[in-house]
Write an enzyme that holds these catalytic residues in place. Sequence first.
Site: not given
Ligand code: UFG
Length: 327
Positions: A11, A116, A140, A169, A188, A206-207, A220
């Site tokens: 990506y 990261t 990671y 992000n 993501h 929504i987590f 984020r």
């Molecule tokens: N989220 C949801 N529902 C989903 C997917 C994500 O509510 O179906 C929320 C997550 O809980 C988080 C936010 O959306 O609060 C962003 O989630 P992502 O999975 O898109 O991204 P992350 O912040 O978890 O991950 C990013 C990078 C990773 C890195 C991480 C570090 O993509 O590579 O930040 O915290 F490791």
Amino acid sequence: MNILVIGGAGYVGSHTVRLLVRAGHNVTVYDNLSRGHRACVPEGRLVEGELSDRAKLTAVLVEKKIDAVMHFAAFALVGESVAHPAMYYQNNVTATLELLEAMRASGVWRIVFSSTTATYGQPEKIPITETTLQLPINPYGFTKLAIEHALTDYARAYGFGAAALRYFNAAGASPDGDIGEDHDPESHLIPIVLQTALGQRERIGIFGDDYETPDGTCIRDYIHVDDLADAHERAMNLLEPGTNIQVNLGTGKGHSVLEVIEACRQVSGHPIPTTVEARRPGDPAQLVADSSLAQRLLGWTPKYESIDAIVKSAWKWHKSHPRGYAS
Ligand code: UFG
């Protein structure tokens, strides 16, 4: 420059390849296509190979007279790293050390490395600066931090010029909609929300909505993938033997999950049903960058300042490629 982009079919790698080619560099992509896509690599530039194959890497570095390496090839899913740490340490650490040795053997000393925000773990203060304590909370983050330290040591002892770019992000897609984000499975937020807008998913979960944030959902800092690509070229141009820099790359603006979903509704014109689910283990409430060091050192400013602009570019890609590169 002659640049070897390892993981250039992924990506962030593919967007960086495109920027480097347009800037007139001679780019070779090295990728095993385990998670990347042949379709996003410009014709005639792909060398298929494993990151762990030191002999092959050395041969490519020498044959192509490589001046600089950009290293994107890593596993990057937090949950997967918790379930399969061996895979993460093998690829992200052990295989990366093979790359560093191949560079040493062939006299290539410039490297730009994808690091990261996960190296910070659960930071106590927002925004996060580069002096914030790096205390990862998952394998990671540890694997990326290990390579940051290796680069510091290689810069000091062997004269490497190294830049570790700590992405927040990564989001969005090329403005022409030709290349974009395509993970399988997708985890993501923005792609999942837009797949819901396309009717490929019934709703977006929504987590957690009970975080200590204004609307209860996680915050984020979403940074456009082309802005990340731009920072890579700038960092590469700064490298001298012994250079050792680490910088945050974000916009400095935080957006909650609900705000991102609302931006996706506005941009796509679709209602996008939601449901509230349990918190995802390991999700910090807030991650927002202070990127002033990157701005000073690299002369870099993100061009995509608003979440709407980022989502618009992603929507163009998802609409024209509903099944990603398989479209
Ligand atoms: N989220 C949801 N529902 C989903 C997917 C994500 O509510 O179906 C929320 C997550 O809980 C988080 C936010 O959306 O609060 C962003 O989630 P992502 O999975 O898109 O991204 P992350 O912040 O978890 O991950 C990013 C990078 C990773 C890195 C991480 C570090 O993509 O590579 O930040 O915290 F490791």
